[in-house]
Design a protein around this motif. Sequence first.
Motif, PDB file in Angstrom:
ATOM      1  N   ILE A 522      -9.640  -5.540  -0.103  1.00 57.44           N
ATOM      2  CA  ILE A 522      -9.472  -4.360   0.725  1.00 57.44           C
ATOM      3  C   ILE A 522      -9.737  -4.956   1.920  1.00 57.44           C
ATOM      4  CG2 ILE A 522     -11.606  -2.821   2.131  1.00 57.44           C
ATOM      5  CD1 ILE A 522     -12.298  -2.842  -0.562  1.00 57.44           C
ATOM      6  N   LYS A 523     -10.444  -6.428   2.238  1.00 61.81           N
ATOM      7  CA  LYS A 523      -9.980  -6.995   3.847  1.00 61.81           C
ATOM      8  C   LYS A 523      -8.228  -6.528   4.439  1.00 61.81           C
ATOM      9  CE  LYS A 523     -14.327  -9.001   4.424  1.00 61.81           C
ATOM     10  NZ  LYS A 523     -15.226 -10.879   4.287  1.00 61.81           N
ATOM     11  N   TYR A 524      -7.911  -7.127   3.489  1.00 64.20           N
ATOM     12  CA  TYR A 524      -6.115  -7.553   3.825  1.00 64.20           C
ATOM     13  C   TYR A 524      -5.069  -5.659   3.997  1.00 64.20           C
ATOM     14  CZ  TYR A 524      -1.106  -7.984   2.977  1.00 64.20           C
ATOM     15  OH  TYR A 524       0.291  -7.349   3.004  1.00 64.20           O
ATOM     16  N   MET A 525      -6.154  -5.089   3.281  1.00 61.78           N
ATOM     17  CA  MET A 525      -5.854  -3.491   3.418  1.00 61.78           C
ATOM     18  C   MET A 525      -5.686  -3.003   5.065  1.00 61.78           C
ATOM     19  SD  MET A 525      -6.038  -1.886  -0.914  1.00 61.78           S
ATOM     20  CE  MET A 525      -5.599  -0.453  -0.283  1.00 61.78           C
ATOM     21  N   LEU A 526      -7.041  -3.320   5.548  1.00 59.43           N
ATOM     22  CA  LEU A 526      -7.416  -3.268   6.518  1.00 59.43           C
ATOM     23  C   LEU A 526      -7.202  -3.670   7.438  1.00 59.43           C
ATOM     24  CD1 LEU A 526     -11.064  -2.245   6.446  1.00 59.43           C
ATOM     25  CD2 LEU A 526      -9.148  -0.111   6.718  1.00 59.43           C
ATOM     26  N   ASN A 528      -3.991  -5.364   7.598  1.00 61.81           N
ATOM     27  CA  ASN A 528      -2.798  -4.590   7.164  1.00 61.81           C
ATOM     28  C   ASN A 528      -2.464  -3.369   7.556  1.00 61.81           C
ATOM     29  OD1 ASN A 528      -1.043  -7.451   7.770  1.00 61.81           O
ATOM     30  ND2 ASN A 528      -2.823  -7.674   6.384  1.00 61.81           N
ATOM     31  N   ALA A 529      -3.445  -2.343   7.706  1.00 65.64           N
ATOM     32  CA  ALA A 529      -3.099  -0.739   7.714  1.00 65.64           C
ATOM     33  C   ALA A 529      -2.359  -0.707   6.106  1.00 65.64           C
ATOM     34  CB  ALA A 529      -2.147  -0.172   8.895  1.00 65.64           C
ATOM     35  N   LYS A 530      -2.863  -1.095   5.713  1.00 65.00           N
ATOM     36  CA  LYS A 530      -1.619  -0.350   4.302  1.00 65.00           C
ATOM     37  C   LYS A 530      -3.165   0.778   3.503  1.00 65.00           C
ATOM     38  CE  LYS A 530       1.139  -3.638   4.254  1.00 65.00           C
ATOM     39  NZ  LYS A 530       2.762  -3.547   4.355  1.00 65.00           N
ATOM     40  N   ALA A 531      -3.170   1.767   3.480  1.00 65.82           N
ATOM     41  CA  ALA A 531      -4.127   2.535   3.221  1.00 65.82           C
ATOM     42  C   ALA A 531      -3.421   3.994   3.405  1.00 65.82           C
ATOM     43  CB  ALA A 531      -5.198   2.274   4.466  1.00 65.82           C
ATOM     44  N   ILE A 532      -2.334   4.030   3.180  1.00 66.65           N
ATOM     45  CA  ILE A 532      -2.067   5.833   3.141  1.00 66.65           C
ATOM     46  C   ILE A 532      -2.762   6.268   1.754  1.00 66.65           C
ATOM     47  CG2 ILE A 532       0.111   6.861   1.808  1.00 66.65           C
ATOM     48  CD1 ILE A 532       0.540   6.139   4.816  1.00 66.65           C
ATOM     49  N   GLY A 533      -3.080   6.941   1.766  1.00 64.11           N
ATOM     50  CA  GLY A 533      -3.825   7.770   1.201  1.00 64.11           C
ATOM     51  C   GLY A 533      -5.319   7.858   0.822  1.00 64.11           C
ATOM     52  N   CYS A 534      -6.200   6.908   1.652  1.00 61.76           N
ATOM     53  CA  CYS A 534      -7.018   7.048   1.710  1.00 61.76           C
ATOM     54  C   CYS A 534      -7.707   7.625   3.003  1.00 61.76           C
ATOM     55  CB  CYS A 534      -7.331   4.876   1.927  1.00 61.76           C
ATOM     56  SG  CYS A 534      -6.735   4.175   0.775  1.00 61.76           S
TER      57      CYS A 534
END
Length: 998
Positions: A522-526, A528-534
């Motif tokens: 989750i830290k990585y997704m945040l 790096n803005a890998k959050a499509i759909g969230c």
Amino acid sequence: MFINTHTYYSLRYGTLAIKELLQLAQDHGIKTLAVTDINTTSACLDIVRVAPEFGIRPVVGVDFRNSARQQFIMLARNNEGFLNINRYLSGFLHNDEIIPDRAEVLPHTYVIYPFGSYKGDKLLEHEYIGVRKEDLNRLKFSSLKKRPEKLLVLQTVTYNSKKGFNTHRLLRAIDNNTLLSKLPLSEQGNEYDQLCSEESLKEAFAEFPELIQNTENLLESCRIEFDFTKETPNNQNSYTNNEALDYKLLKKLTYEGLPYRYETPTDAILDRIKKELDIIKEKGFVSYFLINWKILKYARSKGYFYVGRGSGANSIVAYLLRITDVDPIELDLYFERFINLYRKNPPDFDIDFSWADRDDITEFMFRRFKNTALLTVYNTFKHKASIRELGKVFGLPKEELDKLSKGEYDFRRLDKLSQLVVMYSKRIQGFPNYLGIHAGGILISEKPIHYYTATFMPPKGFPTTQFDMVVAEDIGLYKFDILSQRGLAKIKDTVEIVKYNQPTLPPIDIHDIKRFKEDERIKYMLSNAKAIGCFYVESPAMRMLLKKLQVDNYLGLVAASSVIRPGVSQSGMMREYILRYRFPERRKEAHPVMMDIMPETYGVMVYQEDVIKVAHYFGGLTLGEADMLRRGMSGKFRSREEFLKVKDRFFDNCKASGKPDDLTSEIWRQIESFAGYAFAKGHSASYAVESYQSLFLKAYYPLEYMVATVNNGGGFYRPELYVHEARMHGARILAPCVNYSRAETVIQGKDIYLGFMFLHQLESRVIKKILEKRSKEGYFMSLDDFLDRIPISMEQISILIKIDAFRFTKRNKRELLWEAHMKINKTTFDENIQTLFKTEKISFKTPELPSTQLEEAFDEMELIGFPLSDPFKLLLAPSRSKMRAKHLPDYVGKIITIEGYLVTVKNTATSNGKRMHFGTFLDRDGDFIDTVHFPPVAAQYRFRGKGIYGITGKVMEEFDCITIEVTKMVRYPIIEDPRYADNDTRVRVHSKRYKNKA
């Protein structure tokens, strides 16, 4: 003397705003005024509140009409009479009934029938006849002349000038959906229905002095009073019917919630609980908390997901009652934003439910609590709507309406009719047009709702007030916000989808937020803005902000959730916050006072609490004044005198304390641009909790989460992007299939079958029948088997065949279409007739009709809105450009050209009103390209719908975030639709486009 006065809440009839009417009355020296809008009491409470400021004693009632025909006027003698009138009017509005000629007898009311239309022969004690000036000659020859004690002066007031009368006629034409030239006289008022001086009325009725005296006596006998001091709320004041018992229950529930939230409560926790409970009791908010607790206890019993947010999320009592999931101790939430001794209204609790669950919650509230109603909103005439409505009334052609509504004209060069449309559109702009329903506001009052307002019954099926939330708060009625959002439904559905798609996995604990906060994925997704759909973190603006801030923790996301709001960015403080966040040395430039007030956000106002803190500590306002300032900034109270006084006090205090004028002005600018948009910190924290839940599901169950996202209508983007995102995570995207698809999208392993609901124009009854037959009788074995079992028209079967829903037959869909044409009547039939013996099928020899992948793509675009194959393969002249989004960091400061498939566009305007855009595209690898289109480029190179664009521009980098400042943009043409080309052309295109595929 005025017993029949209209405001513009007489929808599409009246023309006078409340204060405009009162000012006119004051100018004419009028001391008493009866406001009787047509079939509504929307204006009544505001009139009662504001009229004394103009030296006017208000009387309220209703003008009961069928369309424009006046049946009778009812005036309230007192508050009980107003209650009775509201109940009586509501009966007609709820059941859509015609208003009768004779009014029902209602205690504490007066009834006035218009002279000439009254058909009765006997008037009751409380009934009168209203006589207009134009009726006086007829009165001399009427039998009513002998009963002067039953006659009143009737001077209707609807407008105040010739222009006002013209506006009224235009509104009536809009209401009747007719040309102005064809508006019947019966559907409009009298030209002389205007306010005048009482002296002129007395002069007109000099021959009948009794009428003047009767009217004055009747108005004098009417007294209506409401308390607008709001010292105590008028919400249901007791949950248990005993206020002392209420407090004991609240205290008991609060301390019972401790073990669930805290293993070992600290002194700080216990002190905060005691402090909150004492103030909640002192302010009279106990039942408000208990009612929210009861609603959410019911929700949990039904297994409904919910999020509690708003300023109430700053409360530890709310946290312990499980109204919210935000720990105010952990986040150091500002207590005075939640509640303080100067605050008269309860804290805001915005409770979000899944869109599928909210209606049941609403029904529960109406069942459980006695005096309940939905809140209305006034839907007003907006600029474009006003232009179009008036243009139709004047009979202007569509092309002219389009030009006027877009503002693409020189007023001086318009013809007379078009000029009138523009002039009167400005006049009616802001007028109430119709009553709607507030997004989630529900009132639960101590007294019957009709004590305050009449109610109407919208299609939703619940009684709804005729005043909005501002008026409700004025009278001390504070709403419960029961809202719906799709984010919660996505979370709930994902958990269920994982259960059926990965049944061997242990159950998901979606509430384990502490673990989510430490999760490395989750830290990585945040960061790096890998959050499509969230939830709340997927928009282009949020995606770029997360990159700039490099957020990888909960507190950072809480701040980002509020920083992204319009006020912070518009004030220039979002950029300043990013600079201070990333470069600690920048913090030294902040004013020391601001750093002392807001050390956590480096002296930048990020949360609503910050407005209160700055106003209190920097501007010297009391907490009550500071909260009024915050509320006033929202726009609801901006023009009110009390708000303007607070603004003056802010500047006076700063001057008295020696603060430089330029600093005071700058701080005020920041407050003014920011306060109306910012979130309370607890509100942002609640959003962040839901974001973490969706991020967890996206991190570990991306395919199931995308399926849930698609099934719940997507999010910020079109469904196509979520289908693309699933593909990027390894899914195989399959078109609907009659054997495997459902109405919604389903997943089997990594195969995602799009749902039948994606198919434009496929009828719901056909979907239902397919699912029923398949459930009872098993899979379909062939097209013949399907046609035997499903009653279907040629148009509907064509949709299924063209989307390749029969691909399990291994037959070309062109052949299947040919066969279906031979076997189906072209009209829909209701049901197949069951026979004892099956009829022998006639075999048809179908010709060989090959189809290509390109044809598949065009069928998909027609039926589901986008191709399931690579859209770049549809270009007429395929580019060999190798530039991709991942290469852009190597070209910072340089001009490049890149190809992108358009995802979304945000339209905005510069400070001087010029249009510009922010674009989001996908490159050939499926990665994002972000673009900026400044006004000159936006004007020259316009977006021309979905498709692939060649983008030329300068690569810019700010805080590690890459964008392209566009200098040129061209939409690339795609190939001719091969379905409508001749066979040779189709084969030629197919071989050319795919010759290198192997």
